[in-house]
Design a protein around this motif. Structure first.
Motif, PDB file in Angstrom:
ATOM      1  N   PRO A 112       0.818  -1.222   0.000  1.00 42.89           N
ATOM      2  CA  PRO A 112       0.000   0.000   0.000  1.00 42.89           C
ATOM      3  C   PRO A 112       0.852   1.273   0.000  1.00 42.89           C
ATOM      4  O   PRO A 112       0.360   2.341  -0.327  1.00 42.89           O
ATOM      5  CB  PRO A 112      -0.811  -0.112   1.296  1.00 42.89           C
ATOM      6  N   PHE A 113       2.126   1.118   0.369  1.00 39.14           N
ATOM      7  CA  PHE A 113       3.014   2.278   0.433  1.00 39.14           C
ATOM      8  C   PHE A 113       3.989   2.267  -0.736  1.00 39.14           C
ATOM      9  O   PHE A 113       4.460   1.218  -1.173  1.00 39.14           O
ATOM     10  CB  PHE A 113       3.774   2.298   1.753  1.00 39.14           C
ATOM     11  N   PHE A 114       4.286   3.457  -1.220  1.00 33.06           N
ATOM     12  CA  PHE A 114       5.222   3.637  -2.318  1.00 33.06           C
ATOM     13  C   PHE A 114       6.452   4.348  -1.778  1.00 33.06           C
ATOM     14  O   PHE A 114       6.341   5.410  -1.169  1.00 33.06           O
ATOM     15  CB  PHE A 114       4.569   4.474  -3.424  1.00 33.06           C
ATOM     16  N   VAL A 115       7.613   3.737  -1.958  1.00 35.71           N
ATOM     17  CA  VAL A 115       8.866   4.300  -1.467  1.00 35.71           C
ATOM     18  C   VAL A 115       9.741   4.648  -2.668  1.00 35.71           C
ATOM     19  O   VAL A 115       9.946   3.817  -3.556  1.00 35.71           O
ATOM     20  CB  VAL A 115       9.610   3.313  -0.543  1.00 35.71           C
ATOM     21  N   GLN A 116      10.235   5.856  -2.691  1.00 36.84           N
ATOM     22  CA  GLN A 116      10.979   6.348  -3.844  1.00 36.84           C
ATOM     23  C   GLN A 116      12.160   7.210  -3.374  1.00 36.84           C
ATOM     24  O   GLN A 116      12.077   7.875  -2.346  1.00 36.84           O
ATOM     25  CB  GLN A 116      10.050   7.185  -4.730  1.00 36.84           C
ATOM     26  N   THR A 117      13.226   7.196  -4.126  1.00 33.24           N
ATOM     27  CA  THR A 117      14.369   8.051  -3.804  1.00 33.24           C
ATOM     28  C   THR A 117      14.101   9.467  -4.289  1.00 33.24           C
ATOM     29  O   THR A 117      13.728   9.677  -5.443  1.00 33.24           O
ATOM     30  CB  THR A 117      15.655   7.524  -4.466  1.00 33.24           C
ATOM     31  N   ARG A 118      14.253  10.429  -3.400  1.00 38.72           N
ATOM     32  CA  ARG A 118      14.125  11.842  -3.744  1.00 38.72           C
ATOM     33  C   ARG A 118      15.385  12.578  -3.282  1.00 38.72           C
ATOM     34  O   ARG A 118      16.193  12.048  -2.523  1.00 38.72           O
ATOM     35  CB  ARG A 118      12.891  12.455  -3.086  1.00 38.72           C
ATOM     36  N   ILE A 119      15.504  13.817  -3.738  1.00 36.87           N
ATOM     37  CA  ILE A 119      16.668  14.626  -3.401  1.00 36.87           C
ATOM     38  C   ILE A 119      16.251  15.731  -2.441  1.00 36.87           C
ATOM     39  O   ILE A 119      15.292  16.454  -2.691  1.00 36.87           O
ATOM     40  CB  ILE A 119      17.309  15.250  -4.657  1.00 36.87           C
ATOM     41  N   GLY A 120      16.984  15.828  -1.332  1.00 35.51           N
ATOM     42  CA  GLY A 120      16.650  16.813  -0.308  1.00 35.51           C
ATOM     43  C   GLY A 120      17.674  17.920  -0.196  1.00 35.51           C
ATOM     44  O   GLY A 120      18.372  18.256  -1.159  1.00 35.51           O
ATOM     45  N   LYS A 121      17.772  18.489   0.986  1.00 28.36           N
ATOM     46  CA  LYS A 121      18.664  19.631   1.246  1.00 28.36           C
ATOM     47  C   LYS A 121      20.112  19.271   0.908  1.00 28.36           C
ATOM     48  O   LYS A 121      20.592  18.184   1.229  1.00 28.36           O
ATOM     49  CB  LYS A 121      18.557  20.045   2.721  1.00 28.36           C
ATOM     50  N   ASP A 122      20.778  20.195   0.224  1.00 21.54           N
ATOM     51  CA  ASP A 122      22.185  20.043  -0.164  1.00 21.54           C
ATOM     52  C   ASP A 122      22.418  18.834  -1.076  1.00 21.54           C
ATOM     53  O   ASP A 122      23.534  18.300  -1.133  1.00 21.54           O
ATOM     54  CB  ASP A 122      23.085  19.938   1.070  1.00 21.54           C
ATOM     55  N   GLY A 123      21.378  18.394  -1.780  1.00 22.98           N
ATOM     56  CA  GLY A 123      21.531  17.306  -2.736  1.00 22.98           C
ATOM     57  C   GLY A 123      21.579  15.922  -2.130  1.00 22.98           C
ATOM     58  O   GLY A 123      21.963  14.956  -2.805  1.00 22.98           O
ATOM     59  N   ARG A 124      21.187  15.761  -0.874  1.00 24.86           N
ATOM     60  CA  ARG A 124      21.233  14.442  -0.224  1.00 24.86           C
ATOM     61  C   ARG A 124      20.011  13.607  -0.611  1.00 24.86           C
ATOM     62  O   ARG A 124      18.896  14.097  -0.627  1.00 24.86           O
ATOM     63  CB  ARG A 124      21.291  14.598   1.297  1.00 24.86           C
ATOM     64  N   GLU A 125      20.253  12.337  -0.869  1.00 24.29           N
ATOM     65  CA  GLU A 125      19.166  11.417  -1.183  1.00 24.29           C
ATOM     66  C   GLU A 125      18.464  10.963   0.095  1.00 24.29           C
ATOM     67  O   GLU A 125      19.085  10.832   1.148  1.00 24.29           O
ATOM     68  CB  GLU A 125      19.698  10.185  -1.923  1.00 24.29           C
ATOM     69  N   PHE A 126      17.154  10.706  -0.010  1.00 21.18           N
ATOM     70  CA  PHE A 126      16.415  10.118   1.101  1.00 21.18           C
ATOM     71  C   PHE A 126      15.248   9.305   0.550  1.00 21.18           C
ATOM     72  O   PHE A 126      14.854   9.463  -0.609  1.00 21.18           O
ATOM     73  CB  PHE A 126      15.927  11.191   2.085  1.00 21.18           C
ATOM     74  N   LYS A 127      14.721   8.421   1.370  1.00 20.39           N
ATOM     75  CA  LYS A 127      13.579   7.596   0.991  1.00 20.39           C
ATOM     76  C   LYS A 127      12.292   8.367   1.268  1.00 20.39           C
ATOM     77  O   LYS A 127      12.036   8.795   2.392  1.00 20.39           O
ATOM     78  CB  LYS A 127      13.584   6.271   1.762  1.00 20.39           C
ATOM     79  N   ARG A 163       8.943  21.227  -2.991  1.00 20.74           N
ATOM     80  CA  ARG A 163       8.713  19.792  -3.125  1.00 20.74           C
ATOM     81  C   ARG A 163       9.997  19.080  -3.545  1.00 20.74           C
ATOM     82  O   ARG A 163      10.767  19.588  -4.354  1.00 20.74           O
ATOM     83  CB  ARG A 163       7.617  19.522  -4.163  1.00 20.74           C
ATOM     84  N   PRO A 164      10.262  17.881  -2.980  1.00 13.45           N
ATOM     85  CA  PRO A 164      11.525  17.191  -3.277  1.00 13.45           C
ATOM     86  C   PRO A 164      11.518  16.598  -4.684  1.00 13.45           C
ATOM     87  O   PRO A 164      10.593  15.879  -5.063  1.00 13.45           O
ATOM     88  CB  PRO A 164      11.560  16.088  -2.212  1.00 13.45           C
ATOM     89  N   PRO A 165      12.551  16.889  -5.482  1.00 13.39           N
ATOM     90  CA  PRO A 165      12.609  16.383  -6.848  1.00 13.39           C
ATOM     91  C   PRO A 165      13.148  14.961  -6.930  1.00 13.39           C
ATOM     92  O   PRO A 165      13.762  14.447  -5.985  1.00 13.39           O
ATOM     93  CB  PRO A 165      13.553  17.367  -7.533  1.00 13.39           C
ATOM     94  N   LEU A 166      12.938  14.354  -8.085  1.00 13.55           N
ATOM     95  CA  LEU A 166      13.500  13.049  -8.389  1.00 13.55           C
ATOM     96  C   LEU A 166      14.949  13.201  -8.846  1.00 13.55           C
ATOM     97  O   LEU A 166      15.338  14.256  -9.367  1.00 13.55           O
ATOM     98  CB  LEU A 166      12.702  12.380  -9.505  1.00 13.55           C
ATOM     99  N   PRO A 167      15.768  12.162  -8.684  1.00 15.28           N
ATOM    100  CA  PRO A 167      17.153  12.234  -9.157  1.00 15.28           C
ATOM    101  C   PRO A 167      17.252  12.581 -10.640  1.00 15.28           C
ATOM    102  O   PRO A 167      18.098  13.387 -11.035  1.00 15.28           O
ATOM    103  CB  PRO A 167      17.689  10.822  -8.881  1.00 15.28           C
ATOM    104  N   ARG A 168      16.376  12.009 -11.475  1.00 19.58           N
ATOM    105  CA  ARG A 168      16.460  12.282 -12.918  1.00 19.58           C
ATOM    106  C   ARG A 168      16.132  13.741 -13.234  1.00 19.58           C
ATOM    107  O   ARG A 168      16.585  14.270 -14.248  1.00 19.58           O
ATOM    108  CB  ARG A 168      15.522  11.354 -13.696  1.00 19.58           C
ATOM    109  N   GLU A 169      15.337  14.384 -12.377  1.00 24.84           N
ATOM    110  CA  GLU A 169      15.026  15.796 -12.573  1.00 24.84           C
ATOM    111  C   GLU A 169      16.217  16.666 -12.190  1.00 24.84           C
ATOM    112  O   GLU A 169      16.559  17.620 -12.893  1.00 24.84           O
ATOM    113  CB  GLU A 169      13.795  16.172 -11.755  1.00 24.84           C
ATOM    114  N   VAL A 170      16.866  16.312 -11.068  1.00 24.48           N
ATOM    115  CA  VAL A 170      18.008  17.086 -10.596  1.00 24.48           C
ATOM    116  C   VAL A 170      19.157  17.022 -11.601  1.00 24.48           C
ATOM    117  O   VAL A 170      19.921  17.976 -11.752  1.00 24.48           O
ATOM    118  CB  VAL A 170      18.464  16.583  -9.208  1.00 24.48           C
TER     119      VAL A 170
END
Length: 243
Positions: free
Chosen positions: A84-99, A168-175
């Motif tokens: 039921p949950f969707f987990v995806q890698t996004r990019i946060g502050k200073d370019g750090r990845e998070f789930k 909003r946190p972007p996707l790696p492919r967007e960054v």
């Protein structure tokens, strides 16, 4: 997909990595000439904001736990092929990845189908948007229209990956396609809501206009502005707009 852990030193604005995006398009080089915005360090503001984030997200998660259970069951019954949950890698502050967490609103193989649907993208190519996206499930259409699919991000807020208010946190492919100017979106923690989420015709805006709004927030962020954006977001949700 090209794999990175950190994309840029936001304070130095020096590009660290260039690669190819998920749909096979070459990323453009990050430009060294740009209009740099200011985000003045305000310890009291960010400390107060963090305390609010922790208290708000913790209380909300406890109060909404019955809703989480009901939605999990409904999503599973509608499409029992995945969590039921969707987990995806996004990019946060200073370019750090998070789930990044969401309620799953699409079929399990949505990312694979994206490659086939990319030529139907209704945006400028940085982000994907399709009005009648065939990947969205029946329950998914409802939880997206009401923004309920975003509620699991309260866990990201509690963990410190995100804030209640922020870009909003972007996707790696967007960054990977960002210019140095656009990289400034990563100067602060991403959030559940910001200017873009409060606008009536937000999906008609270009990516460049979206970036300008995020940078406007970063330059002017304050507790008063955060409160205003939170109330406007609730208003948008209850009015059923922006769906």
């Amino acid at each position: 997909m090209t794999e990175y852990k950190t994309y840029i030193d936001v304070m130095d604005m020096t590009p660290l990595k260039i690669g190819a995006d998920a749909v096979g398009n070459a990323t453009k080089p990050l430009e060294r000439t740009f209009e740099k915005i200011e985000c003045k360090p305000r310890r009291a503001y960010f400390l107060t904001k963090r305390i609010f984030d922790v208290v708000f997200s913790l209380v909300a998660l406890i109060c909404l736990s019955p809703l989480f259970l009901v939605l999990s069951v409904l999503i599973f019954l509608d499409d029992p092929h995945g969590s039921p949950f969707f987990v995806q890698t996004r990019i946060g502050k200073d370019g750090r990845e998070f789930k990044f967490y969401k309620f799953r609103s699409m079929v399990v193989n949505a990312e694979e189908l994206l490659l086939k649907l990319w030529d139907k993208n209704e945006r400028d190519g940085r982000t994907f948007k399709m009005k009648d996206d065939p990947r969205i499930t029946r329950v998914g259409r409802f939880i997206r229209r009401t923004s309920i699919d975003e509620l699991p991000q309260l866990l990201n807020v509690l963990k410190g990956d995100m804030s209640i208010v922020g870009p909003r946190p972007p996707l790696p492919r967007e960054v990977e396609t960002y210019s140095a100017y656009e990289m400034q979106r990563l100067m602060i923690k991403p959030g559940l809501t910001c200017y873009w989420q409060t606008l009536k015709h937000r999906h008609e805006m270009s990516f460049e206009e979206w970036v300008e709004l995020d940078l406007k927030y970063i330059e002017n962020c304050s507790l008063r502005l955060d409160a205003k954006l939170i109330f406007k977001t609730f208003s948008v949700i209850f009015e059923g707009r922006n769906c």
